[in-house]
Design a protein around this motif. Structure first.
Motif, mmCIF file in Angstrom:
data_model
loop_
_atom_site.group_PDB
_atom_site.id
_atom_site.type_symbol
_atom_site.label_atom_id
_atom_site.label_comp_id
_atom_site.label_asym_id
_atom_site.label_seq_id
_atom_site.Cartn_x
_atom_site.Cartn_y
_atom_site.Cartn_z
ATOM 1 N N LEU A 124 -42.079 25.631 -46.891
ATOM 2 C CA LEU A 124 -43.285 26.113 -46.218
ATOM 3 C C LEU A 124 -42.954 26.605 -44.810
ATOM 4 O O LEU A 124 -42.237 25.941 -44.054
ATOM 5 C CB LEU A 124 -44.326 24.997 -46.133
ATOM 6 C CG LEU A 124 -44.921 24.516 -47.454
ATOM 7 C CD1 LEU A 124 -46.043 23.517 -47.183
ATOM 8 C CD2 LEU A 124 -45.445 25.677 -48.280
ATOM 9 N N SER A 125 -43.497 27.756 -44.476
ATOM 10 C CA SER A 125 -43.302 28.307 -43.138
ATOM 11 C C SER A 125 -44.215 27.596 -42.143
ATOM 12 O O SER A 125 -45.402 27.383 -42.415
ATOM 13 C CB SER A 125 -43.626 29.799 -43.144
ATOM 14 O OG SER A 125 -43.735 30.297 -41.825
ATOM 15 N N PRO A 126 -43.691 27.233 -40.978
ATOM 16 C CA PRO A 126 -44.555 26.631 -39.945
ATOM 17 C C PRO A 126 -45.628 27.576 -39.454
ATOM 18 O O PRO A 126 -46.610 27.132 -38.852
ATOM 19 C CB PRO A 126 -43.564 26.253 -38.830
ATOM 20 C CG PRO A 126 -42.310 26.986 -39.122
ATOM 21 C CD PRO A 126 -42.278 27.280 -40.573
ATOM 22 N N HIS A 127 -45.481 28.897 -39.716
ATOM 23 C CA HIS A 127 -46.496 29.864 -39.280
ATOM 24 C C HIS A 127 -47.824 29.658 -40.000
ATOM 25 O O HIS A 127 -48.849 30.191 -39.555
ATOM 26 C CB HIS A 127 -46.001 31.298 -39.513
ATOM 27 C CG HIS A 127 -44.911 31.710 -38.580
ATOM 28 N ND1 HIS A 127 -45.139 32.139 -37.289
ATOM 29 C CD2 HIS A 127 -43.563 31.754 -38.739
ATOM 30 C CE1 HIS A 127 -43.999 32.427 -36.698
ATOM 31 N NE2 HIS A 127 -43.019 32.206 -37.570
ATOM 32 N N LEU A 128 -47.821 28.888 -41.095
ATOM 33 C CA LEU A 128 -49.106 28.587 -41.737
ATOM 34 C C LEU A 128 -50.034 27.852 -40.780
ATOM 35 O O LEU A 128 -51.258 27.873 -40.952
ATOM 36 C CB LEU A 128 -48.872 27.740 -42.997
ATOM 37 C CG LEU A 128 -48.251 28.455 -44.200
ATOM 38 C CD1 LEU A 128 -47.973 27.469 -45.323
ATOM 39 C CD2 LEU A 128 -49.168 29.565 -44.703
ATOM 40 N N GLY A 129 -49.472 27.209 -39.783
ATOM 41 C CA GLY A 129 -50.301 26.527 -38.783
ATOM 42 C C GLY A 129 -51.126 27.465 -37.942
ATOM 43 O O GLY A 129 -51.972 27.012 -37.155
ATOM 44 N N ASN A 130 -50.911 28.794 -38.073
ATOM 45 C CA ASN A 130 -51.700 29.773 -37.320
ATOM 46 C C ASN A 130 -52.941 30.238 -38.067
ATOM 47 O O ASN A 130 -53.709 31.044 -37.548
ATOM 48 C CB ASN A 130 -50.829 30.983 -36.982
ATOM 49 C CG ASN A 130 -49.699 30.631 -36.038
ATOM 50 O OD1 ASN A 130 -49.826 29.727 -35.217
ATOM 51 N ND2 ASN A 130 -48.575 31.332 -36.159
ATOM 52 N N LEU A 131 -53.120 29.774 -39.295
ATOM 53 C CA LEU A 131 -54.327 30.148 -40.056
ATOM 54 C C LEU A 131 -55.475 29.247 -39.605
ATOM 55 O O LEU A 131 -55.897 28.328 -40.298
ATOM 56 C CB LEU A 131 -54.066 29.986 -41.560
ATOM 57 C CG LEU A 131 -52.976 30.886 -42.151
ATOM 58 C CD1 LEU A 131 -52.696 30.499 -43.600
ATOM 59 C CD2 LEU A 131 -53.405 32.353 -42.076
ATOM 60 N N SER A 132 -55.976 29.526 -38.448
ATOM 61 C CA SER A 132 -56.886 28.595 -37.770
ATOM 62 C C SER A 132 -58.223 28.426 -38.466
ATOM 63 O O SER A 132 -58.968 27.496 -38.138
ATOM 64 C CB SER A 132 -57.106 29.050 -36.321
ATOM 65 O OG SER A 132 -57.580 30.384 -36.294
ATOM 66 N N PHE A 133 -58.546 29.298 -39.424
ATOM 67 C CA PHE A 133 -59.806 29.153 -40.164
ATOM 68 C C PHE A 133 -59.591 28.504 -41.543
ATOM 69 O O PHE A 133 -60.546 28.359 -42.296
ATOM 70 C CB PHE A 133 -60.478 30.520 -40.342
ATOM 71 C CG PHE A 133 -61.282 30.960 -39.158
ATOM 72 C CD1 PHE A 133 -62.670 31.034 -39.226
ATOM 73 C CD2 PHE A 133 -60.665 31.288 -37.963
ATOM 74 C CE1 PHE A 133 -63.413 31.439 -38.132
ATOM 75 C CE2 PHE A 133 -61.392 31.700 -36.874
ATOM 76 C CZ PHE A 133 -62.778 31.778 -36.948
ATOM 77 N N LEU A 134 -58.354 28.136 -41.858
ATOM 78 C CA LEU A 134 -58.026 27.615 -43.191
ATOM 79 C C LEU A 134 -58.744 26.290 -43.443
ATOM 80 O O LEU A 134 -58.657 25.360 -42.640
ATOM 81 C CB LEU A 134 -56.511 27.413 -43.327
ATOM 82 C CG LEU A 134 -56.003 27.163 -44.745
ATOM 83 C CD1 LEU A 134 -56.171 28.404 -45.618
ATOM 84 C CD2 LEU A 134 -54.535 26.736 -44.728
ATOM 85 N N ARG A 135 -59.449 26.237 -44.574
ATOM 86 C CA ARG A 135 -60.145 25.010 -44.960
ATOM 87 C C ARG A 135 -59.533 24.343 -46.187
ATOM 88 O O ARG A 135 -59.675 23.145 -46.373
ATOM 89 C CB ARG A 135 -61.624 25.313 -45.225
ATOM 90 C CG ARG A 135 -62.392 25.736 -43.992
ATOM 91 C CD ARG A 135 -63.892 25.571 -44.189
ATOM 92 N NE ARG A 135 -64.407 26.424 -45.257
ATOM 93 C CZ ARG A 135 -64.887 27.648 -45.070
ATOM 94 N NH1 ARG A 135 -64.892 28.171 -43.853
ATOM 95 N NH2 ARG A 135 -65.361 28.346 -46.084
ATOM 96 N N SER A 136 -58.842 25.119 -47.042
ATOM 97 C CA SER A 136 -58.325 24.559 -48.297
ATOM 98 C C SER A 136 -56.985 25.190 -48.631
ATOM 99 O O SER A 136 -56.822 26.404 -48.543
ATOM 100 C CB SER A 136 -59.318 24.815 -49.437
ATOM 101 O OG SER A 136 -58.774 24.466 -50.681
ATOM 102 N N ILE A 137 -56.004 24.355 -49.043
ATOM 103 C CA ILE A 137 -54.704 24.857 -49.502
ATOM 104 C C ILE A 137 -54.278 24.048 -50.719
ATOM 105 O O ILE A 137 -54.215 22.823 -50.680
ATOM 106 C CB ILE A 137 -53.641 24.799 -48.382
ATOM 107 C CG1 ILE A 137 -52.308 25.360 -48.902
ATOM 108 C CG2 ILE A 137 -53.494 23.413 -47.787
ATOM 109 C CD1 ILE A 137 -51.291 25.625 -47.805
ATOM 110 N N ASN A 138 -54.005 24.746 -51.807
ATOM 111 C CA ASN A 138 -53.625 24.120 -53.079
ATOM 112 C C ASN A 138 -52.300 24.726 -53.550
ATOM 113 O O ASN A 138 -52.245 25.877 -53.973
ATOM 114 C CB ASN A 138 -54.718 24.329 -54.124
ATOM 115 C CG ASN A 138 -54.385 23.667 -55.450
ATOM 116 O OD1 ASN A 138 -53.336 23.040 -55.605
ATOM 117 N ND2 ASN A 138 -55.286 23.795 -56.411
ATOM 118 N N LEU A 139 -51.220 23.942 -53.487
ATOM 119 C CA LEU A 139 -49.899 24.365 -53.958
ATOM 120 C C LEU A 139 -49.383 23.406 -55.027
ATOM 121 O O LEU A 139 -48.178 23.252 -55.229
ATOM 122 C CB LEU A 139 -48.917 24.405 -52.777
ATOM 123 C CG LEU A 139 -49.297 25.346 -51.630
ATOM 124 C CD1 LEU A 139 -48.307 25.217 -50.488
ATOM 125 C CD2 LEU A 139 -49.367 26.787 -52.109
#
Length: 855
Positions: A90-105
């Protein structure tokens, strides 16, 4: 006035122009960069992210698995890439998706740490990362995700303690940490998650007591603490959380009693499992009040007293296992189960049950597929009504006091695959109706008083053998059976273990045995067999042959199993002669004493030998390509698991390997070490692979190898004899696989030995080994309903037995690929992570390299 109107019109035109332009053209640089960075770190064999291409006219909001906010149309709020075969990190840049409410991997092959940058996702509510290979510690910064209500990290490689910072996640409703490598105790702060409905902590490595604070979880529905090292008693308050539906604490070291009123205090129970602990006291009679109960699992405890007699009030009961729990009662209680019309599994073996089996057994559920009441003190006859249990696939009455004839009605149970009636007092003949059981693969009736001939209809020794083609084991030892063993036994092509010892069979050893290419053990001892020992026995794959105490005569063969004096027993056959020197038999008289030795000149021998070698090489190479197409695959079957081997404990293996001494170590690898061991009465040599559970992936390797070898049968695959899942003397988890021992070691040692060694492989041996391995690989790819990819095929994983037959082993990296089609990459089981030994090239990619490795 006119200019004012014109200006308003211009503003309106500009507004409508942009409003009518495609919204997909809008982007947010931070979100786009985060998604593209995520893709860069991912291996995507199925093309799940093919749509993830930056295009000025198409928004990333239309990419597969991406959802954006309705209000803030350029902001990503959801990533859903469940079961897409993704690998990578996982890229640490995912931490910039400031509106993210749900992630399913969920259900991918992702590895590496979960980035601490996830703590920036202040809006995050839902994380589903189960069934991956994430490692490292649980990120402490997740504590910043104050809206998080769902966190599932089950089945990864996470380690360390649960961070205390997570105590701030007050909105959690579901927390799954099962099947990781965590340490320490269950944190008491979990009792502060008052909204929690699901808590799964199975197989995490937790020690110590169950924290008292968990009694505050008054909304809990799902509580699983199984397969840890928990001690002490269960806090009483947990039995008062009336919302609980699933309660599992199996396989710990817990003490105390199960409350007598549990059925009243937990009325919504559906799944109750407290097996493999140290619970004492009476079984709670109130269980019948938990009307929705489907599973009752109380096995391996120290309960006392009788069985509950009112379980007939549980109409949904599917599974009842109370074996090895010290229960003392009359077997008549079984009548109370007749109203449980959905019951599919009943195991009450290894207790202190007495009395005779009631006729009401005929009224048990027609859906009952497994019934075991062995190792008790039940006497009398088997009611003929047992033939009503038409769903049975496994029936065990072993080690009881049953007497009388075996009822012929058993022959009506056409789904039966296993029958174990051993160690009882059955008399009379075997019923001919057993021949109707076309799915039967295991039949044990040893240690009884059965007499007469084996019925022709049985299909496992006499005439109509075609009816039992799936039979793998037949044990009829120590009875009073007589007559001939007919040649029609040749139809039992999957038979691996044939034990007829201790009877009164006579005549010659039947020619039909020559067709049983997968036969591993043959015991004909203590009978009246006569005539010569047939030479074809040396052509079979026998590991053990016992012909002792018969009336056999003539020369003993010298091929195959007869070359291993420890694998053959020929005692008390006084007219045998010849054989290998170690058998110490008298020499056979010469059939033509006047014949003189012929001396062929060396100049003739040399060209003949060279020509012969070339001819054999051509034939052997031709055989490689022809065998896979023409040889009946059924002749290759051997069983990967030996059901007659009991599951071995840590203590058993400690003694077998002399304390896992270095002198007994025969090899080591990434996930563990292999030791030579002696088990049983000192007659069985095995290889014991001890898993190093501290190494990441060892546990999964163990499960993967068991899963693969459970469904394969081939003479060139290394066979598992047993497994051990236990605790060592320091209280640590212990896992081991027990294999057949191959005396000639690995192919690697033959190919890459030091120059001082006198061992070498002849051309014919090299070709034969190549054929053996090619046969095994062909079977793995095409011989079962699913293709199996070995993943680490190399000389060190190819073992050679006494006669230099090759066996492919080590399936710790193997993959089972179901429903194989031409679109291989579309299969969900396919993994693209690079595994196995560096430098290895699969035979399918470079078919000639394998043969060059023998040079």
């Amino acid at each position: 006035m006119t200019s004012s109107i014109t200006l308003e019109c211009l503003v309106l035109l500009i507004f409508f122009y942009f409003a009518s332009s495609p919204a997909t053209c809008s982007i947010n640089d931070a979100d786009l960069e985060a998604l593209l960075s995520f893709k860069e770190n991912i291996i995507d064999p199925r093309g799940a992210l093919d749509s993830w291409r930056y295009n000025e006219t198409v928004s990333y909001c239309t990419w597969k698995g991406i959802s954006c906010s309705r209000r803030h149309r350029t902001r990503v709020v959801s990533i859903d890439l469940d079961s897409q075969g993704l690998a990578g990190s996982l890229s640490p840049h995912l931490g910039n998706l400031s509106f993210l409410r749900s992630i399913n991997l969920q259900n991918n092959s992702l590895h590496g740490p979960i980035p601490q940058e996830f703590g920036r996702l202040k809006q995050l509510e839902y994380i589903e990362f189960s069934n991956n290979s994430f490692d490292g510690e649980i990120p402490r910064n997740l504590s910043q995700c104050q809206y998080l209500y769902y966190l599932n990290l089950i089945d990864n490689n996470l380690k360390g303690k649960v961070p205390s910072e997570l105590s701030s996640l007050s909105k959690l409703e579901a927390l799954g940490l099962a099947m990781n490598y965590l340490s320490g105790t269950i944190p008491s702060f979990m009792g502060n998650f008052t909204f929690l409905r699901q808590l799964s902590l199975r197989n995490c490595g937790f020690k110590g007591k169950i924290p008292e604070s968990l009694v505050h979880l008054q909304n809990l529905q799902f509580l699983v603490l199984a397969q840890n090292m928990l001690t002490g008693i269960i806090p009483d308050g947990l039995f008062n959380i009336s919302t609980i539906e699933v309660f599992s604490v199996t396989s710990n070291h817990l003490l105390g009693n199960i409350p007598s009123d549990i059925g009243f205090s937990l009325p919504n129970l559906r799944f109750l499992s407290v097996g493999d602990n140290n619970f004492t006291g009476l079984l709670p009679v109130s269980l019948s009040n938990a009307y929705f109960l489907q599973t009752i699992n109380f096995y391996q405890n120290k309960f006392t007293g009788p069985m509950p007699k009112n379980l007939d009030r549980l109409p949904d009961l599917l599974f009842l296992a109370i074996w090895s729990s010290n229960i003392q009662d009359d077997i008549s209680f079984i009548s109370s189960l007749t109203n449980c019309t959905k019951l599919g599994h009943l195991d009450i073996s290894d207790n202190f049950l007495t009395g005779s089996l009631p006729h009401s057994v005929a009224n048990l559920s027609s859906q009952l597929s497994y019934m075991s009441i062995g190792r008790n003190m039940i006497h009398g006859t088997i009611p003929s009504g047992i033939g009503n249990l038409i769903g049975l696939s496994s029936l065990s009455l072993v080690f009881n006091l049953f007497s009388g004839p075996i009822p012929s009605s058993i022959g009506g149970l056409t789904k039966l695959e296993e029958i174990n009636l051993s160690a009882n007092r059955f008399t009379n003949k075997l019923p001919s109706s057993l021949g109707n059981l076309t799915l039967l693969n295991t039949l044990f009736v040893v240690r009884n008083n059965i007499s007469g001939t084996i019925p022709p209809s049985l299909g496992s020794i006499p005439s109509e053998l075609s009816t039992l083609r799936n039979l793998e084991e037949l044990h009829l030892s120590n009875n009073r059976l007589s007559g001939l063993v007919p040649n029609t036994i040749s139809s039992c092509i999957t038979l691996q273990y044939l034990h007829l010892d201790g009877n009164s069979f006579h005549g010659e050893i039947p020619e039909g045995l020559s067709s049983l290419k997968g036969l591993q053990e043959l015991d004909l001892s203590r009978n009246n067999f006569s005539g010569l020992i047939p030479s074809f026995l040396g052509d079979l794959s026998l590991a053990n042959l016992n012909l002792s105490f018969n009336k056999l005569r003539g020369p003993v063969p010298v091929e195959g199993v007869f070359r291993n004096v420890s694998a053959v027993s020929l005692e008390e056959n006084f007219e045998l002669c010849g054989g290998i020197l170690e058998l110490k038999l008298p020499p056979c008289p010469s059939t033509n004493p006047k014949k003189k030795n012929s001396h062929i000149p060396l100049k003739i021998i040399v060209p003949v030998s060279v020509s012969g070698a070339i001819f054999i090489a051509v034939v052997a190479f031709s055989y490689i390509f022809i065998q896979c197409k023409t040889e009946p695959r059924s002749d290759k079957y051997t069983s990967p698991f030996e059901s007659h081997f009991r599951r071995l404990s840590y203590g058993d293996l400690l003694r077998a390997t002399n304390g896992f001494s270095e002198a007994n170590m025969v090899g080591s690898g990434r996930f563990g070490s292999v030791y030579k061991g002696i088990i049983g009465n000192g007659n069985t040599t095995v290889a014991v692979k001890v898993l190093n559970l501290h190494v990441r992936g060892a546990n999964k390797s163990f499960k993967r190898e068991c899963n693969v070898l459970r469904g394969v049968r081939h003479r060139n695959l290394l066979k598992i004899l047993s497994i051990s899942v236990s605790i060592d003397y320091q209280g640590n988890d212990f896992m081991a696989l027990i294999y057949q021992f191959k005396a000639n070691g690995s192919l690697d040692k033959w190919l890459h030995q030091d120059t001082e060694s006198t061992r070498y492989l002849t051309l014919i041996q090299r070709l034969n080994i190549a054929i053996d391995v090619a046969s095994a690989v062909e079977y793995l790819h095409n011989g079962t309903g699913s293709a199996i990819v070995h993943g680490d095929l190399k000389p060190s994983n190819i073992l050679l037995d006494d006669d230099m037959t090759a066996h492919v082993g080590d399936f710790g990296l193997a993959k089972v690929i179901s429903n194989v089609s031409s679109n291989f990459a579309a299969d969900e089981s396919h993994s693209v992570a690079v595994k196995g030994t560096i430098g290895y090239i699969a035979p399918g990619l470079a078919p000639t390299l394998f043969f060059y490795s023998f040079a």
